[in-house]
Write an enzyme that holds these catalytic residues in place. Structure first.
Site, PDB file in Angstrom:
ATOM      1  N   LEU A   2       0.998  -1.132   0.034  1.00  0.00           N
ATOM      2  CA  LEU A   2       0.004  -0.157  -0.157  1.00  0.00           C
ATOM      3  C   LEU A   2       0.836   1.398  -0.090  1.00  0.00           C
ATOM      4  O   LEU A   2       2.007   1.225   0.777  1.00  0.00           O
ATOM      5  CB  LEU A   2      -0.862   0.012   1.295  1.00  0.00           C
ATOM      6  N   ASP A   3       0.443   2.383  -0.636  1.00  0.00           N
ATOM      7  CA  ASP A   3       1.320   3.656  -0.751  1.00  0.00           C
ATOM      8  C   ASP A   3       1.303   4.078   0.815  1.00  0.00           C
ATOM      9  O   ASP A   3       0.683   3.809   1.732  1.00  0.00           O
ATOM     10  CB  ASP A   3       0.487   4.612  -1.501  1.00  0.00           C
ATOM     11  N   ARG A   4       2.394   5.053   1.142  1.00  0.00           N
ATOM     12  CA  ARG A   4       2.574   5.118   2.664  1.00  0.00           C
ATOM     13  C   ARG A   4       1.248   5.812   3.054  1.00  0.00           C
ATOM     14  O   ARG A   4       0.910   5.562   4.189  1.00  0.00           O
ATOM     15  CB  ARG A   4       3.589   6.482   2.405  1.00  0.00           C
TER      16      ARG A   4
ATOM     17  N   THR B  11      -1.936   5.501   2.315  1.00  0.00           N
ATOM     18  CA  THR B  11      -3.172   4.592   2.315  1.00  0.00           C
ATOM     19  C   THR B  11      -3.226   3.926   3.449  1.00  0.00           C
ATOM     20  O   THR B  11      -2.113   3.064   3.856  1.00  0.00           O
ATOM     21  CB  THR B  11      -3.023   3.748   0.859  1.00  0.00           C
TER      22      THR B  11
END
Length: 364
Positions: free
Chosen positions: A182-184, A186
């Site tokens: 997951l993106d930072r 998110t």
């Protein structure tokens, strides 16, 4: 070919069917979109090293065949030097006659530069082979330039050291059992494997697209239909290399969505990515003119209630447990910052999950 020919948004109304019931406590099984093949078993069966004669053709395809892994995973192993053909290093694009002995090292050696750290993690589920954690926003998944510590990988290594358990390493020690990311900024559910066999099974499920994922997003604007399917190729934005965008020649990307609520210039969406491209949901929604609130990189600006990070949350997962193939569903409620932003704009839905947890079913 024009972009409008390769990037098409297919809209359809599907009645009042809900993918999930009201709360997280007792979700109903959701039919998986299963392509051919099983997402549970793989030939390697947890072996650290596989040695087999390979079929004719490209090296990466041969490695994927003998080791029971995805082509992308095979290419990573080849690039890391963990594949030998007749005792020699090879390239993914090299071709085999057939019958050559292929040696695949699935478990990576320890990396002394990665330090275990005591970082609390909230779990939705755990068994002897895997765990599902609820990642908070702001936690970087992998160490990288500027993030050599304080990452999820450091936290997982610290947890493994404290419990005396190991983590899957077939994708590299720097991934520490992680099979997706997951993106930072998110938040939400992530799957981590404790064993090489579990990691192989989970990576195979993701590669075959049998893992079902649901994200929640609050966007600016009104969706073109209450339910729809976005089919639009995603690649690097030629105007901003830090962003992804819908571009001709990009990689296939498909996202389905349902509108859970709308009003006051905003829409609450449930999103189901069928492919796993970098920033896929953010790029697709921007393409539709529906930027995620709080997502400054993609034009969302500050969100309701002063939200300064993207309103994107990995709320549900459904997959097959590596230990027995039985279905497993996990859920995660909106964190406080996203719940507050949603309340500030006056939207909501009975389909939002409650609490953090999981339920395992019986194998069929």
């Amino acid at each position: 070919m024009r972009l409008d020919q390769v990037a098409d948004v297919q809209r359809r109304r599907l009645g009042d069917r809900d993918r999930y019931p009201l709360a997280g406590a007792q979700p109903q099984p959701h039919r998986a979109r299963r392509p051919r093949g099983s997402g549970v078993s793989a030939p390697l069966a947890g072996d650290r090293v596989v040695e087999q004669p390979g079929p004719p053709g490209r090296v990466d395809l041969a490695v994927a065949s003998v080791a029971g892994i995805s082509r992308a995973h095979a290419q990573r192993l080849v690039g890391d030097g963990r594949v030998l053909v007749e005792g020699r290093r090879v390239r993914s694009s090299d071709r085999l006659r057939g019958g050559e002995l292929i040696r695949v090292e699935l478990s990576a050696p320890p990396d002394p530069t990665l330090q275990p750290e005591s970082i609390p993690l909230r779990l939705a589920y755990e068994d002897e082979a895997m765990l599902i954690l609820d990642k908070p926003a702001g936690l970087v998944v992998h160490p990288s330039a500027g993030h050599s510590s304080g990452t999820l990988v450091n936290a997982l290594l610290g947890r493994a050291r404290q419990s005396g358990e190991r983590l899957g390493s077939i994708a590299g020690v720097e991934r520490a059992g992680i099979v997706h990311r997951l993106d930072r900024d998110t938040s939400g559910l992530m799957v981590v494997a404790k064993t090489d066999a579990a990691q192989a099974s989970l990576m195979r499920q993701f590669a075959l697209r049998t893992v079902e994922k649901e994200y929640l997003a609050l966007v600016r604007g009104a969706a073109p239909a209450t339910q729809g399917r976005i089919e639009a190729p995603v690649g690097r934005d030629p105007r901003d290399r830090q962003r992804m965008a819908v571009v001709a020649g990009g990689r296939e990307a498909v996202t389905e969505y349902d509108v859970l609520d709308a009003g006051n210039g905003h829409s609450l969406l449930a999103l189901h990515p069928l492919t796993g491209r970098t920033h896929q949901i953010r790029a697709h929604l921007t393409y539709l003119g529906l930027p995620i609130v709080g997502d400054s990189r993609y034009g969302g600006g500050i969100g309701p209630g002063g939200l300064t990070r993207q309103f994107l949350h990995a709320a549900r997962l459904r997959l097959a447990r590596p230990v027995d193939g039985s279905p497993l569903e996990a859920w995660s409620a909106l964190p406080a910052d996203l719940a507050g932003s949603l309340a500030a704009v006056g939207l909501g839905s009975e389909r939002l999950p409650q609490g953090v947890g999981a339920r395992a079913g019986e194998s069929g």
